[in-house]
Design a protein around this motif. Sequence first.
Motif, PDB file in Angstrom:
ATOM      1  N   UNK A 172    -103.999  20.921-124.626  1.00 28.69           N
ATOM      2  CA  UNK A 172    -103.555  21.287-125.970  1.00 28.69           C
ATOM      3  C   UNK A 172    -104.724  21.342-126.943  1.00 28.69           C
ATOM      4  N   UNK A 173    -105.620  20.346-126.864  1.00 26.66           N
ATOM      5  CA  UNK A 173    -106.776  20.335-127.758  1.00 26.66           C
ATOM      6  C   UNK A 173    -107.651  21.560-127.524  1.00 26.66           C
ATOM      7  N   UNK A 209    -107.528  28.874-130.300  1.00 28.75           N
ATOM      8  CA  UNK A 209    -106.650  29.637-131.198  1.00 28.75           C
ATOM      9  C   UNK A 209    -107.245  29.715-132.601  1.00 28.75           C
ATOM     10  N   UNK A 210    -107.857  28.632-133.064  1.00 27.05           N
ATOM     11  CA  UNK A 210    -108.432  28.617-134.413  1.00 27.05           C
ATOM     12  C   UNK A 210    -109.612  29.561-134.546  1.00 27.05           C
ATOM     13  N   UNK A 244    -108.916  35.771-134.435  1.00 29.93           N
ATOM     14  CA  UNK A 244    -108.332  36.467-135.584  1.00 29.93           C
ATOM     15  C   UNK A 244    -106.970  37.048-135.211  1.00 29.93           C
ATOM     16  N   UNK A 245    -106.861  37.624-134.009  1.00 28.90           N
ATOM     17  CA  UNK A 245    -105.599  38.194-133.538  1.00 28.90           C
ATOM     18  C   UNK A 245    -105.175  37.464-132.279  1.00 28.90           C
ATOM     19  N   UNK A 246    -103.875  37.127-132.211  1.00 24.24           N
ATOM     20  CA  UNK A 246    -103.355  36.471-131.022  1.00 24.24           C
ATOM     21  C   UNK A 246    -103.630  34.978-131.035  1.00 24.24           C
ATOM     22  N   UNK A 289    -100.692  22.886-132.426  1.00 21.80           N
ATOM     23  CA  UNK A 289    -101.160  21.911-133.414  1.00 21.80           C
ATOM     24  C   UNK A 289    -102.187  20.996-132.752  1.00 21.80           C
ATOM     25  N   UNK A 290    -102.857  20.191-133.583  1.00 23.87           N
ATOM     26  CA  UNK A 290    -103.882  19.283-133.047  1.00 23.87           C
ATOM     27  C   UNK A 290    -103.248  18.270-132.104  1.00 23.87           C
TER      28      UNK A 290
END
Length: 573
Positions: free
Chosen positions: A89-90, A96-97, A100-102, A160-161
Amino acid sequence: MATARLALSYGQAFVAPERHRQRSSMSVRLPEEGEPKGACALISDSASGHALAKQAGDLSVRGFLNDYYATPAHWTIKASAQRVMRALNAWCHGMTRQMEDGSYVSSLSTVVFKDRGAHLFHVGDTLVFRLRGAEFEQLSRDHVTDLGGYRYPARALGMDVGIDIDYSEWPLKQGDIFLFTTQGVRGTLMPSDYVRLIREDASDLDAACERLAEAASSRARERGYGSDPFCFQLVRVDELPDAASDAPSRLYGDLPIPPELAVGDQIDGLVVEAVMSRTAHSRVYRVRDVDTERVCVLKAPSPELSNRNAYLEHFLLQQWVVERVHSPFVVSVVEPSRSRRHLYYLMRYVDGMTLSEWVARYPRASLGQRLDIALQLGKALQALHHRDLIHQQVHPDNVLIDDQGRVVLTDFSACHLRDVDGHRRSRRLVAQVGLNEHSAPEYALDDEVGRRSDQYALASTVYWLISGRLPYAVPTHQLRSHTDLEQLSYRSVRHYRPDVSLELDEALKRALDPQRSLRFRRLSEFLYSVRPGRQQVSEAPRRSVRAWKEPANLWQAIAGLLLVLLILSWWLR
Protein backbone atom coordinates in the motif's frame (compact mmCIF):
# COMPACT_ATOMS: atom_id res chain seq x y z
CA MET A 1 0.95 -44.92 7.37
CA ALA A 2 1.72 -41.64 5.59
CA THR A 3 0.27 -38.47 7.03
CA ALA A 4 -2.21 -36.74 4.72
CA ARG A 5 -1.35 -33.22 3.55
CA LEU A 6 -3.39 -30.28 2.33
CA ALA A 7 -4.19 -30.78 -1.38
CA LEU A 8 -5.85 -28.12 -3.56
CA SER A 9 -6.85 -27.82 -7.21
CA TYR A 10 -7.90 -24.73 -9.12
CA GLY A 11 -9.23 -23.33 -12.39
CA GLN A 12 -9.38 -19.90 -14.05
CA ALA A 13 -11.15 -18.07 -16.87
CA PHE A 14 -11.15 -14.53 -18.20
CA VAL A 15 -13.36 -12.95 -20.85
CA ALA A 16 -13.36 -9.32 -22.02
CA PRO A 17 -15.23 -7.41 -24.77
CA GLU A 18 -13.23 -6.62 -27.88
CA ARG A 19 -10.64 -3.81 -27.47
CA HIS A 20 -11.40 -3.61 -23.75
CA ARG A 21 -8.47 -2.99 -21.45
CA GLN A 22 -7.98 -5.69 -18.82
CA ARG A 23 -7.99 -4.39 -15.25
CA SER A 24 -7.79 -7.51 -13.13
CA SER A 25 -5.17 -10.10 -12.26
CA MET A 26 -5.38 -13.41 -10.39
CA SER A 27 -3.05 -16.20 -9.33
CA VAL A 28 -2.73 -19.35 -7.24
CA ARG A 29 0.48 -20.63 -5.70
CA LEU A 30 0.67 -24.21 -4.43
CA PRO A 31 4.03 -24.47 -2.64
CA GLU A 32 5.94 -27.64 -2.00
CA GLU A 33 5.31 -29.80 1.04
CA GLY A 34 6.75 -28.32 4.21
CA GLU A 35 6.34 -24.67 3.11
CA PRO A 36 5.53 -22.87 6.41
CA LYS A 37 3.48 -20.16 4.68
CA GLY A 38 0.90 -22.49 3.13
CA ALA A 39 -0.85 -22.12 -0.24
CA CYS A 40 -2.17 -18.80 -1.56
CA ALA A 41 -4.94 -17.72 -3.95
CA LEU A 42 -5.61 -14.08 -4.73
CA ILE A 43 -7.32 -11.67 -7.10
CA SER A 44 -6.74 -7.97 -7.78
CA ASP A 45 -8.78 -5.40 -9.69
CA SER A 46 -7.69 -1.89 -10.63
CA ALA A 47 -9.91 1.03 -9.68
CA SER A 48 -9.92 2.61 -13.15
CA GLY A 49 -9.50 1.84 -16.84
CA HIS A 50 -6.36 3.89 -17.48
CA ALA A 51 -3.28 2.56 -19.26
CA LEU A 52 -1.66 1.39 -16.02
CA ALA A 53 -4.73 -0.51 -14.81
CA LYS A 54 -3.45 -3.96 -15.74
CA GLN A 55 0.02 -3.10 -14.50
CA ALA A 56 -1.36 -2.00 -11.13
CA GLY A 57 -3.30 -5.25 -10.74
CA ASP A 58 -0.35 -7.41 -11.77
CA LEU A 59 2.03 -5.59 -9.41
CA SER A 60 -0.35 -6.15 -6.49
CA VAL A 61 -0.53 -9.88 -7.16
CA ARG A 62 3.14 -10.45 -7.98
CA GLY A 63 4.31 -8.16 -5.20
CA PHE A 64 2.23 -9.97 -2.58
CA LEU A 65 3.36 -13.43 -3.65
CA ASN A 66 7.05 -12.48 -3.84
CA ASP A 67 7.15 -10.70 -0.49
CA TYR A 68 4.78 -12.99 1.43
CA TYR A 69 6.85 -16.11 0.77
CA ALA A 70 10.02 -14.17 1.59
CA THR A 71 8.85 -13.22 5.11
CA PRO A 72 10.60 -14.94 8.04
CA ALA A 73 9.29 -18.42 8.81
CA HIS A 74 8.65 -17.56 12.46
CA TRP A 75 6.09 -14.86 11.55
CA THR A 76 2.45 -15.88 11.77
CA ILE A 77 0.36 -15.95 8.60
CA LYS A 78 -1.55 -12.89 9.79
CA ALA A 79 1.58 -10.87 10.60
CA SER A 80 3.25 -11.83 7.30
CA ALA A 81 0.28 -11.01 5.06
CA GLN A 82 -0.63 -7.76 6.80
CA ARG A 83 2.94 -6.44 6.79
CA VAL A 84 3.32 -7.24 3.10
CA MET A 85 -0.02 -5.60 2.23
CA ARG A 86 0.88 -2.46 4.18
CA ALA A 87 4.23 -2.27 2.43
CA LEU A 88 2.48 -2.72 -0.93
CA ASN A 89 0.00 0.00 0.00
CA ALA A 90 2.80 2.43 0.87
CA TRP A 91 4.53 1.73 -2.45
CA CYS A 92 1.31 2.05 -4.51
CA HIS A 93 0.38 5.27 -2.71
CA GLY A 94 3.82 6.74 -3.37
CA MET A 95 3.60 5.85 -7.08
CA THR A 96 0.06 7.25 -7.35
CA ARG A 97 1.15 10.61 -5.91
CA GLN A 98 3.79 10.93 -8.63
CA MET A 99 1.30 10.37 -11.48
CA GLU A 100 -0.72 13.05 -13.22
CA ASP A 101 -3.14 10.65 -14.97
CA GLY A 102 -4.32 7.35 -13.55
CA SER A 103 -3.25 5.63 -10.36
CA TYR A 104 -1.95 2.43 -8.83
CA VAL A 105 -5.09 2.03 -6.70
CA SER A 106 -6.39 -1.54 -6.74
CA SER A 107 -8.53 -3.91 -4.70
CA LEU A 108 -6.95 -7.12 -3.43
CA SER A 109 -8.39 -10.28 -1.89
CA THR A 110 -6.06 -13.03 -0.70
CA VAL A 111 -6.85 -16.39 0.89
CA VAL A 112 -4.01 -18.33 2.52
CA PHE A 113 -4.66 -22.06 2.99
CA LYS A 114 -2.59 -23.59 5.79
CA ASP A 115 -3.15 -26.92 7.56
CA ARG A 116 -6.91 -27.13 8.22
CA GLY A 117 -7.74 -23.41 8.03
CA ALA A 118 -8.25 -20.57 5.54
CA HIS A 119 -7.16 -16.97 6.20
CA LEU A 120 -8.74 -14.11 4.21
CA PHE A 121 -7.05 -10.71 3.82
CA HIS A 122 -9.15 -8.18 1.92
CA VAL A 123 -9.23 -4.53 0.84
CA GLY A 124 -11.49 -2.93 -1.77
CA ASP A 125 -14.37 -4.46 -3.70
CA THR A 126 -13.08 -7.76 -5.11
CA LEU A 127 -15.29 -10.73 -4.21
CA VAL A 128 -14.60 -14.04 -2.47
CA PHE A 129 -17.33 -16.67 -2.03
CA ARG A 130 -17.35 -20.16 -0.51
CA LEU A 131 -19.47 -23.03 -1.80
CA ARG A 132 -19.94 -25.72 0.85
CA GLY A 133 -22.50 -28.32 -0.18
CA ALA A 134 -25.48 -26.25 -1.34
CA GLU A 135 -24.54 -23.23 0.78
CA PHE A 136 -23.09 -20.31 -1.21
CA GLU A 137 -21.71 -17.56 1.06
CA GLN A 138 -19.84 -14.32 0.43
CA LEU A 139 -16.75 -14.12 2.68
CA SER A 140 -15.44 -10.69 1.69
CA ARG A 141 -17.06 -7.32 2.41
CA ASP A 142 -17.78 -4.77 -0.32
CA HIS A 143 -15.93 -1.54 0.47
CA VAL A 144 -17.57 0.66 -2.17
CA THR A 145 -18.91 4.18 -2.61
CA ASP A 146 -21.80 5.02 -4.96
CA LEU A 147 -21.14 8.15 -7.03
CA GLY A 148 -23.52 9.11 -9.82
CA GLY A 149 -24.75 5.56 -10.23
CA TYR A 150 -21.21 4.11 -10.37
CA ARG A 151 -19.58 2.06 -7.64
CA TYR A 152 -15.98 2.84 -6.66
CA PRO A 153 -13.74 1.19 -4.04
CA ALA A 154 -13.87 3.01 -0.71
CA ARG A 155 -10.80 1.22 0.62
CA ALA A 156 -8.01 -0.16 -1.58
CA LEU A 157 -4.25 -0.43 -2.02
CA GLY A 158 -2.65 2.93 -2.83
CA MET A 159 -5.69 5.02 -1.87
CA ASP A 160 -4.24 6.46 1.35
CA VAL A 161 -1.06 6.42 3.44
CA GLY A 162 -2.59 4.00 5.94
CA ILE A 163 -4.81 1.03 5.19
CA ASP A 164 -7.38 -0.98 7.16
CA ILE A 165 -7.21 -4.66 6.18
CA ASP A 166 -10.12 -7.05 6.74
CA TYR A 167 -8.97 -10.33 8.27
CA SER A 168 -11.00 -13.46 8.98
CA GLU A 169 -10.26 -17.15 9.47
CA TRP A 170 -12.40 -20.26 8.96
CA PRO A 171 -11.88 -24.00 9.38
CA LEU A 172 -11.72 -25.92 6.12
CA LYS A 173 -13.77 -28.93 5.09
CA GLN A 174 -12.92 -31.37 2.36
CA GLY A 175 -14.81 -30.39 -0.80
CA ASP A 176 -15.00 -26.66 -0.01
CA ILE A 177 -14.84 -24.52 -3.17
CA PHE A 178 -13.72 -20.90 -3.07
CA LEU A 179 -14.71 -18.49 -5.85
CA PHE A 180 -12.71 -15.32 -6.60
CA THR A 181 -14.15 -12.68 -8.93
CA THR A 182 -14.50 -8.90 -9.40
CA GLN A 183 -17.16 -6.28 -8.74
CA GLY A 184 -18.09 -6.20 -12.44
CA VAL A 185 -20.05 -9.45 -12.05
CA ARG A 186 -22.60 -7.76 -9.79
CA GLY A 187 -26.05 -7.74 -11.35
CA THR A 188 -25.40 -10.68 -13.67
CA LEU A 189 -25.55 -14.04 -11.87
CA MET A 190 -27.69 -15.09 -8.92
CA PRO A 191 -26.39 -17.36 -6.11
CA SER A 192 -28.39 -20.25 -7.58
CA ASP A 193 -26.64 -19.68 -10.94
CA TYR A 194 -23.22 -19.96 -9.30
CA VAL A 195 -24.13 -23.20 -7.54
CA ARG A 196 -25.64 -24.75 -10.67
CA LEU A 197 -22.84 -23.77 -13.04
CA ILE A 198 -20.10 -24.92 -10.67
CA ARG A 199 -21.82 -28.20 -9.81
CA GLU A 200 -22.52 -29.17 -13.44
CA ASP A 201 -19.06 -30.72 -13.59
CA ALA A 202 -17.11 -29.83 -10.47
CA SER A 203 -14.26 -32.15 -11.46
CA ASP A 204 -13.09 -29.71 -14.18
CA LEU A 205 -12.63 -26.32 -12.51
CA ASP A 206 -11.32 -24.61 -15.66
CA ALA A 207 -14.52 -25.62 -17.49
CA ALA A 208 -16.60 -24.40 -14.56
CA CYS A 209 -14.88 -21.01 -14.71
CA GLU A 210 -15.52 -20.84 -18.47
CA ARG A 211 -19.22 -21.55 -17.88
CA LEU A 212 -19.40 -18.78 -15.27
CA ALA A 213 -17.65 -16.28 -17.57
CA GLU A 214 -19.88 -17.10 -20.57
CA ALA A 215 -23.06 -16.92 -18.48
CA ALA A 216 -22.08 -13.60 -16.89
CA SER A 217 -21.18 -12.09 -20.30
CA SER A 218 -24.42 -13.28 -21.84
CA ARG A 219 -26.50 -11.91 -18.96
CA ALA A 220 -24.66 -8.58 -19.13
CA ARG A 221 -25.32 -8.23 -22.89
CA GLU A 222 -29.01 -8.99 -22.34
CA ARG A 223 -29.21 -6.18 -19.80
CA GLY A 224 -27.25 -3.72 -21.91
CA TYR A 225 -24.09 -3.29 -19.87
CA GLY A 226 -21.66 -5.68 -21.44
CA SER A 227 -18.64 -3.36 -21.34
CA ASP A 228 -16.92 -4.90 -18.31
CA PRO A 229 -14.53 -7.87 -18.40
CA PHE A 230 -15.21 -10.89 -16.21
CA CYS A 231 -12.69 -13.11 -14.49
CA PHE A 232 -13.32 -16.14 -12.30
CA GLN A 233 -11.02 -18.29 -10.23
CA LEU A 234 -12.06 -21.44 -8.36
CA VAL A 235 -10.03 -23.24 -5.67
CA ARG A 236 -11.19 -26.60 -4.30
CA VAL A 237 -10.02 -28.35 -1.13
CA ASP A 238 -9.36 -31.92 -2.26
CA GLU A 239 -7.66 -33.26 0.85
CA LEU A 240 -7.03 -32.07 4.41
CA PRO A 241 -4.08 -32.96 6.64
CA ASP A 242 -4.66 -35.13 9.68
CA ALA A 243 -5.47 -33.19 12.83
CA ALA A 244 -2.31 -34.56 14.44
CA SER A 245 -0.19 -32.82 11.83
CA ASP A 246 -1.29 -29.42 13.13
CA ALA A 247 1.57 -29.47 15.65
CA PRO A 248 3.91 -26.59 14.87
CA SER A 249 7.03 -27.50 12.91
CA ARG A 250 10.54 -26.38 13.82
CA LEU A 251 10.85 -22.79 12.68
CA TYR A 252 13.83 -20.63 11.86
CA GLY A 253 13.20 -18.60 15.00
CA ASP A 254 13.37 -21.75 17.18
CA LEU A 255 17.00 -22.42 16.26
CA PRO A 256 19.54 -22.04 19.08
CA ILE A 257 21.82 -19.01 19.31
CA PRO A 258 25.37 -19.95 18.28
CA PRO A 259 27.90 -20.20 21.13
CA GLU A 260 30.86 -17.86 21.42
CA LEU A 261 33.13 -18.59 18.44
CA ALA A 262 36.86 -18.13 17.95
CA VAL A 263 39.16 -18.29 14.92
CA GLY A 264 39.26 -21.87 13.63
CA ASP A 265 35.87 -22.88 15.06
CA GLN A 266 33.34 -24.38 12.67
CA ILE A 267 29.56 -24.01 12.55
CA ASP A 268 27.25 -25.54 9.92
CA GLY A 269 30.18 -26.06 7.55
CA LEU A 270 31.47 -22.49 8.01
CA VAL A 271 34.98 -21.95 9.38
CA VAL A 272 35.61 -18.76 11.38
CA GLU A 273 38.54 -16.84 9.90
CA ALA A 274 38.25 -13.63 11.95
CA VAL A 275 36.16 -12.09 14.73
CA MET A 276 34.98 -8.78 13.28
CA SER A 277 32.80 -7.49 16.12
CA ARG A 278 31.56 -8.42 19.58
CA THR A 279 28.82 -6.22 21.11
CA ALA A 280 26.22 -6.64 23.81
CA HIS A 281 23.68 -7.61 21.14
CA SER A 282 25.50 -9.40 18.33
CA ARG A 283 28.57 -11.22 17.08
CA VAL A 284 30.00 -10.70 13.60
CA TYR A 285 32.50 -13.15 12.08
CA ARG A 286 34.27 -13.52 8.77
CA VAL A 287 33.72 -17.13 7.72
CA ARG A 288 34.64 -19.43 4.84
CA ASP A 289 32.34 -22.13 3.47
CA VAL A 290 34.28 -25.42 3.47
CA ASP A 291 32.31 -26.69 0.44
CA THR A 292 32.35 -23.66 -1.85
CA GLU A 293 35.39 -21.76 -0.43
CA ARG A 294 33.17 -18.68 -0.47
CA VAL A 295 34.07 -16.02 2.10
CA CYS A 296 31.18 -14.15 3.71
CA VAL A 297 30.14 -12.44 6.95
CA LEU A 298 28.13 -14.29 9.59
CA LYS A 299 26.02 -12.25 11.98
CA ALA A 300 24.49 -13.92 15.04
CA PRO A 301 22.83 -12.70 18.25
CA SER A 302 24.96 -12.43 21.35
CA PRO A 303 24.89 -15.71 23.35
CA GLU A 304 23.93 -13.68 26.45
CA LEU A 305 20.57 -12.60 24.98
CA SER A 306 17.46 -14.25 26.37
CA ASN A 307 14.81 -15.64 24.05
CA ARG A 308 12.44 -12.82 25.01
CA ASN A 309 14.85 -9.99 24.32
CA ALA A 310 13.36 -7.33 22.01
CA TYR A 311 16.56 -7.10 19.99
CA LEU A 312 16.53 -10.87 19.40
CA GLU A 313 12.98 -10.57 18.09
CA HIS A 314 14.11 -7.93 15.61
CA PHE A 315 17.22 -9.91 14.66
CA LEU A 316 14.94 -12.53 13.13
CA LEU A 317 13.64 -9.86 10.73
CA GLN A 318 16.95 -8.42 9.60
CA GLN A 319 17.68 -10.90 6.83
CA TRP A 320 14.21 -10.38 5.35
CA VAL A 321 14.72 -6.60 5.54
CA VAL A 322 18.02 -6.74 3.66
CA GLU A 323 16.67 -9.14 1.03
CA ARG A 324 14.12 -6.51 -0.05
CA VAL A 325 16.87 -4.11 -1.21
CA HIS A 326 18.88 -4.58 -4.40
CA SER A 327 21.61 -1.94 -4.67
CA PRO A 328 25.38 -2.03 -5.22
CA PHE A 329 25.65 0.41 -2.31
CA VAL A 330 23.86 -1.84 0.22
CA VAL A 331 25.37 -5.08 1.51
CA SER A 332 23.52 -8.14 0.19
CA VAL A 333 22.40 -11.33 1.92
CA VAL A 334 24.02 -14.67 0.99
CA GLU A 335 22.08 -17.94 1.04
CA PRO A 336 23.89 -20.69 2.96
CA SER A 337 24.96 -23.77 1.01
CA ARG A 338 23.39 -26.08 3.61
CA SER A 339 20.51 -25.92 6.08
CA ARG A 340 21.03 -23.87 9.24
CA ARG A 341 21.19 -25.52 12.64
CA HIS A 342 21.81 -22.24 14.49
CA LEU A 343 20.32 -18.76 14.43
CA TYR A 344 22.32 -16.45 12.15
CA TYR A 345 22.36 -14.98 8.65
CA LEU A 346 25.10 -14.49 6.07
CA MET A 347 26.09 -11.34 4.16
CA ARG A 348 28.47 -10.63 1.30
CA TYR A 349 31.99 -9.96 2.54
CA VAL A 350 33.29 -6.52 1.55
CA ASP A 351 37.07 -6.32 1.48
CA GLY A 352 37.63 -2.74 2.54
CA MET A 353 37.73 -0.30 5.44
CA THR A 354 35.20 1.73 7.40
CA LEU A 355 34.68 5.37 6.57
CA SER A 356 36.44 6.32 9.84
CA GLU A 357 39.48 4.29 8.80
CA TRP A 358 39.41 5.79 5.29
CA VAL A 359 39.43 9.36 6.64
CA ALA A 360 42.35 8.52 8.93
CA ARG A 361 44.30 6.90 6.09
CA TYR A 362 43.64 9.65 3.51
CA PRO A 363 43.64 12.95 5.43
CA ARG A 364 44.57 14.89 2.26
CA ALA A 365 41.71 13.51 0.14
CA SER A 366 40.16 16.21 -2.02
CA LEU A 367 36.74 17.71 -1.49
CA GLY A 368 35.59 16.03 -4.72
CA GLN A 369 36.59 12.56 -3.42
CA ARG A 370 34.76 13.14 -0.15
CA LEU A 371 31.62 14.35 -1.90
CA ASP A 372 31.69 11.32 -4.19
CA ILE A 373 31.60 9.09 -1.10
CA ALA A 374 28.76 11.20 0.33
CA LEU A 375 26.76 10.83 -2.88
CA GLN A 376 27.18 7.04 -2.91
CA LEU A 377 26.05 6.85 0.71
CA GLY A 378 23.02 8.93 -0.21
CA LYS A 379 22.16 6.46 -3.01
CA ALA A 380 22.34 3.61 -0.50
CA LEU A 381 19.80 5.38 1.70
CA GLN A 382 17.59 6.09 -1.30
CA ALA A 383 17.55 2.36 -2.13
CA LEU A 384 16.31 1.65 1.39
CA HIS A 385 13.73 4.43 1.34
CA HIS A 386 12.34 3.25 -1.99
CA ARG A 387 11.46 -0.01 -0.20
CA ASP A 388 9.96 1.94 2.73
CA LEU A 389 12.83 1.01 5.01
CA ILE A 390 14.55 3.35 7.46
CA HIS A 391 18.15 2.55 8.44
CA GLN A 392 18.33 4.60 11.67
CA GLN A 393 22.04 3.92 12.28
CA VAL A 394 23.92 5.89 9.60
CA HIS A 395 27.38 6.76 10.92
CA PRO A 396 31.00 6.33 9.69
CA ASP A 397 31.56 2.93 11.32
CA ASN A 398 28.57 1.46 9.44
CA VAL A 399 29.91 2.56 6.05
CA LEU A 400 32.48 0.40 4.24
CA ILE A 401 34.63 1.48 1.30
CA ASP A 402 36.06 -1.32 -0.84
CA ASP A 403 39.41 -1.30 -2.65
CA GLN A 404 37.74 0.22 -5.73
CA GLY A 405 36.27 3.17 -3.85
CA ARG A 406 32.69 1.88 -3.77
CA VAL A 407 30.61 2.66 -0.69
CA VAL A 408 28.61 -0.15 0.95
CA LEU A 409 26.13 0.53 3.76
CA THR A 410 26.03 -2.18 6.42
CA ASP A 411 24.52 -3.01 9.84
CA PHE A 412 20.74 -3.27 9.88
CA SER A 413 20.39 -3.74 13.64
CA ALA A 414 17.84 -0.91 13.91
CA CYS A 415 16.38 -0.98 10.38
CA HIS A 416 12.58 -1.12 10.23
CA LEU A 417 9.66 -0.84 7.85
CA ARG A 418 8.15 2.63 7.72
CA ASP A 419 4.41 2.81 8.58
CA VAL A 420 4.44 -0.88 9.50
CA ASP A 421 6.49 -1.39 12.65
CA GLY A 422 5.36 1.86 14.22
CA HIS A 423 7.34 4.89 15.38
CA ARG A 424 7.58 3.83 19.02
CA ARG A 425 8.90 0.39 18.08
CA SER A 426 11.53 1.95 15.82
CA ARG A 427 12.74 4.23 18.64
CA ARG A 428 12.99 1.24 20.98
CA LEU A 429 15.21 -0.50 18.42
CA VAL A 430 17.54 2.50 18.23
CA ALA A 431 17.60 2.78 22.02
CA GLN A 432 18.63 -0.89 22.26
CA VAL A 433 21.38 -0.55 19.67
CA GLY A 434 22.45 2.83 21.07
CA LEU A 435 22.39 6.45 19.92
CA ASN A 436 25.48 8.09 18.44
CA GLU A 437 26.69 11.62 17.68
CA HIS A 438 25.07 11.51 14.22
CA SER A 439 21.59 10.48 15.47
CA ALA A 440 18.81 12.99 14.79
CA PRO A 441 17.55 14.96 17.83
CA GLU A 442 14.11 13.33 17.69
CA TYR A 443 15.55 10.01 18.87
CA ALA A 444 16.88 11.49 22.10
CA LEU A 445 13.65 13.46 22.63
CA ASP A 446 11.36 10.47 21.88
CA ASP A 447 9.60 12.30 19.02
CA GLU A 448 8.31 10.87 15.75
CA VAL A 449 10.98 9.56 13.40
CA GLY A 450 11.01 8.87 9.67
CA ARG A 451 12.97 9.26 6.45
CA ARG A 452 14.08 12.76 7.41
CA SER A 453 15.74 11.26 10.49
CA ASP A 454 17.96 9.28 8.13
CA GLN A 455 18.50 12.50 6.16
CA TYR A 456 19.84 14.18 9.31
CA ALA A 457 22.24 11.29 10.03
CA LEU A 458 23.47 11.36 6.43
CA ALA A 459 24.01 15.14 6.49
CA SER A 460 25.82 14.91 9.84
CA THR A 461 28.09 12.19 8.45
CA VAL A 462 28.77 14.26 5.32
CA TYR A 463 29.54 17.32 7.47
CA TRP A 464 32.00 15.24 9.50
CA LEU A 465 33.50 13.72 6.34
CA ILE A 466 34.19 17.18 4.91
CA SER A 467 35.35 19.00 8.03
CA GLY A 468 36.24 16.40 10.67
CA ARG A 469 33.82 18.19 13.05
CA LEU A 470 30.18 17.93 14.13
CA PRO A 471 27.62 20.57 13.08
CA TYR A 472 26.62 21.47 16.66
CA ALA A 473 28.67 22.10 19.77
CA VAL A 474 26.10 20.19 21.84
CA PRO A 475 25.92 16.45 20.94
CA THR A 476 22.36 15.71 19.77
CA HIS A 477 22.28 12.25 21.34
CA GLN A 478 22.72 13.87 24.78
CA LEU A 479 19.65 16.11 24.55
CA ARG A 480 17.25 15.76 27.48
CA SER A 481 14.32 18.07 26.66
CA HIS A 482 12.92 20.16 23.84
CA THR A 483 14.30 23.31 25.46
CA ASP A 484 17.77 21.92 24.74
CA LEU A 485 17.07 22.43 21.04
CA GLU A 486 17.57 26.15 21.57
CA GLN A 487 21.23 25.45 22.32
CA LEU A 488 21.76 23.97 18.87
CA SER A 489 23.33 26.65 16.70
CA TYR A 490 24.59 25.45 13.32
CA ARG A 491 28.33 26.00 12.74
CA SER A 492 28.97 26.77 9.09
CA VAL A 493 31.12 24.10 7.48
CA ARG A 494 32.89 26.90 5.59
CA HIS A 495 34.62 27.90 8.83
CA TYR A 496 36.63 24.68 8.50
CA ARG A 497 36.59 24.23 4.71
CA PRO A 498 36.48 27.58 2.83
CA ASP A 499 36.44 25.66 -0.49
CA VAL A 500 32.93 24.38 0.25
CA SER A 501 30.35 26.25 -1.78
CA LEU A 502 27.74 28.42 -0.12
CA GLU A 503 25.05 26.25 -1.76
CA LEU A 504 26.32 23.06 -0.10
CA ASP A 505 26.68 24.82 3.25
CA GLU A 506 23.07 25.99 3.05
CA ALA A 507 21.93 22.48 2.05
CA LEU A 508 23.75 20.96 5.04
CA LYS A 509 22.23 23.56 7.35
CA ARG A 510 18.72 22.70 6.17
CA ALA A 511 19.21 18.91 6.28
CA LEU A 512 20.60 19.30 9.82
CA ASP A 513 17.74 21.43 11.11
CA PRO A 514 16.81 20.28 14.64
CA GLN A 515 13.13 20.40 13.62
CA ARG A 516 12.42 17.35 11.45
CA SER A 517 9.63 19.08 9.51
CA LEU A 518 12.00 21.85 8.31
CA ARG A 519 14.44 19.52 6.58
CA PHE A 520 14.29 18.64 2.89
CA ARG A 521 11.08 16.91 1.93
CA ARG A 522 12.97 14.46 -0.29
CA LEU A 523 16.46 13.11 0.11
CA SER A 524 17.12 13.74 -3.60
CA GLU A 525 16.85 17.51 -2.98
CA PHE A 526 19.75 17.33 -0.53
CA LEU A 527 21.82 15.03 -2.78
CA TYR A 528 21.43 17.51 -5.65
CA SER A 529 23.62 19.96 -3.73
CA VAL A 530 26.13 17.26 -2.76
CA ARG A 531 27.11 16.28 -6.31
CA PRO A 532 30.84 17.05 -6.79
CA GLY A 533 30.23 18.66 -10.21
CA ARG A 534 28.04 21.36 -8.69
CA GLN A 535 30.95 22.58 -6.54
CA GLN A 536 33.07 23.37 -9.60
CA VAL A 537 30.20 25.05 -11.44
CA SER A 538 29.14 27.20 -8.53
CA GLU A 539 32.62 28.23 -7.35
CA ALA A 540 33.68 30.25 -10.43
CA PRO A 541 31.20 33.15 -10.14
CA ARG A 542 31.62 33.26 -6.37
CA ARG A 543 35.39 33.66 -6.68
CA SER A 544 34.84 36.89 -8.65
CA VAL A 545 32.43 38.15 -6.00
CA ARG A 546 34.79 37.28 -3.17
CA ALA A 547 37.67 38.98 -5.08
CA TRP A 548 36.01 42.36 -4.56
CA LYS A 549 35.90 41.68 -0.84
CA GLU A 550 39.70 41.41 -0.59
CA PRO A 551 41.16 44.72 0.87
CA ALA A 552 43.81 45.21 -1.85
CA ASN A 553 41.31 44.69 -4.65
CA LEU A 554 38.80 46.99 -2.97
CA TRP A 555 41.26 49.93 -2.64
CA GLN A 556 42.48 49.44 -6.20
CA ALA A 557 38.91 49.74 -7.41
CA ILE A 558 38.31 52.91 -5.35
CA ALA A 559 41.53 54.52 -6.62
CA GLY A 560 40.60 53.69 -10.21
CA LEU A 561 37.15 55.20 -9.77
CA LEU A 562 38.60 58.43 -8.29
CA LEU A 563 41.05 58.69 -11.20
CA VAL A 564 38.21 58.44 -13.70
CA LEU A 565 36.23 61.12 -11.85
CA LEU A 566 39.29 63.43 -11.78
CA ILE A 567 39.84 63.09 -15.54
CA LEU A 568 36.14 63.76 -16.21
CA SER A 569 36.22 66.93 -14.06
CA TRP A 570 39.24 68.26 -16.00
CA TRP A 571 37.62 67.47 -19.34
CA LEU A 572 34.30 69.15 -18.41
CA ARG A 573 36.02 72.44 -17.50
